[in-house]
Design a protein around this motif. Structure first.
Motif: not given
Length: 310
Positions: A294-295, A63, A44, A48-49, A54-55, A59-60
């Motif tokens: 999305d993930v 993470a 995960i 996200t990075q 996912l940014q 998602y921040f």
């Protein structure tokens, strides 16, 4: 005072030695669960990075939740795996207090972070046109830091109170230095301290739950105003994963900590602790991955890139 001095020398963690037939089974299962926890939460964080889609604030915070779960699990489970493969597991008084401090810090930070994530969902559903302007990166970082500050204040308060209590004996019927187990070793009248600890625990657990429920009441009201089924489904889909995580985390935590010390059972407490130290952190990535397109899309991209390189 003599008993208190003995406790300063260290504690013997009983772990699951009172169920010797379960130790090998637990060792195998927990090794698998811990590996899945590490793999899922690291995945995960990496996704996200690396993936631009996912940014986003959602998602921040996800993470950050994964990072907290990684730290929380790693602060207790490796020691448990060692104790399951050895007959005795000693921990010094300083080591015990450090472990208690870290567990309370991470647990408190997660309590606050789940409120922050609920606020993020509230803005996304109830103020969609202003989402980008409200959930500014500066606010997101401030909210993330506030979760750590909340956990730190909670940990300093409760650990300080525990350290003022004289302890009799050094056998801890648990696999890590859990607050209620330490209170079981208290000498003399500790009613005042227990009351203070209960209030502190209630604040860090009940207040966030109340805020989350209030937030989702507003979300539910906004969703009911959406006319299209597809719109309702999308709005509920963004909240379902978070509600599942909240139920798992707060359910086990409130069951453990919001009870009088004299009613606390070490045997039941150990199995409840297994749930919130390893089962919940293991399930969190699965909950968000299985329910989130999305993930899953980002994961598929990474896997395709890996195959192309081969």
């Amino acid at each position: 005072m003599r008993s208190f001095n003995l406790s300063l020398e260290g504690f013997l963690l009983v772990g699951f030695s009172d169920w010797p037939r379960l130790e090998l089974i637990l060792l195998v299962l927990l090794s698998i669960f811990y590996s899945l926890t590490l793999c899922g939460n690291i995945t995960i964080i990496v996704l996200t990075q690396q993936d631009l889609q996912l940014q986003t604030p959602m998602y921040f915070f996800l993470a950050h939740l994964s990072f907290l779960d990684l730290c929380f699990t790693s602060s207790t489970v490796p020691q448990l795996l060692i104790s399951l493969s050895q007959s005795d597991q000693m921990i010094s008084y300083a080591g015990c207090m450090t472990q208690l401090f870290i567990a309370l810090l991470l647990g408190g930070a997660e309590c606050v972070l789940l409120v922050v994530m609920a606020f993020d969902r509230y803005v996304a559903v109830c103020r969609p046109l202003h989402y980008t302007s409200i959930m500014h990166p500066l606010l997101c970082h401030t909210l993330a830091i506030s979760s750590w500050v909340g956990g730190l204040v909670n940990s300093l308060t409760q650990t300080s109170l525990i350290m003022t209590i004289p302890l009799c004996g050094h056998h801890l019927n648990h696999f890590f230095c859990e607050m209620l187990v330490l209170l079981k070793l208290a000498c003399g009248d500790t009613g005042g301290t227990e009351a203070d600890l209960f209030v502190a625990g209630a604040i860090i657990l009940v207040c966030p739950v109340a805020l989350i429920l209030g937030t989702y009441a507003h979300i539910a009201h906004a969703v009911l105003k959406i006319k299209s089924r597809a719109g309702r489904r999308k709005a509920l889909g963004t909240c379902g994963s978070h509600l599942t995580v909240v139920s798992l985390f707060y359910g086990s935590a409130m069951y453990t900590y919001l009870q009088p010390v004299h009613m606390y059972s070490g045997s039941e407490g150990k199995f409840a602790a297994l749930f919130y130290t390893i089962v919940t952190p293991m399930l969190n990535p699965l909950i968000y991955t299985l329910r989130n397109k999305d993930v899953k899309g980002a994961l598929c991209k990474v896997l395709r890139k890996g195959r192309d390189k081969e």
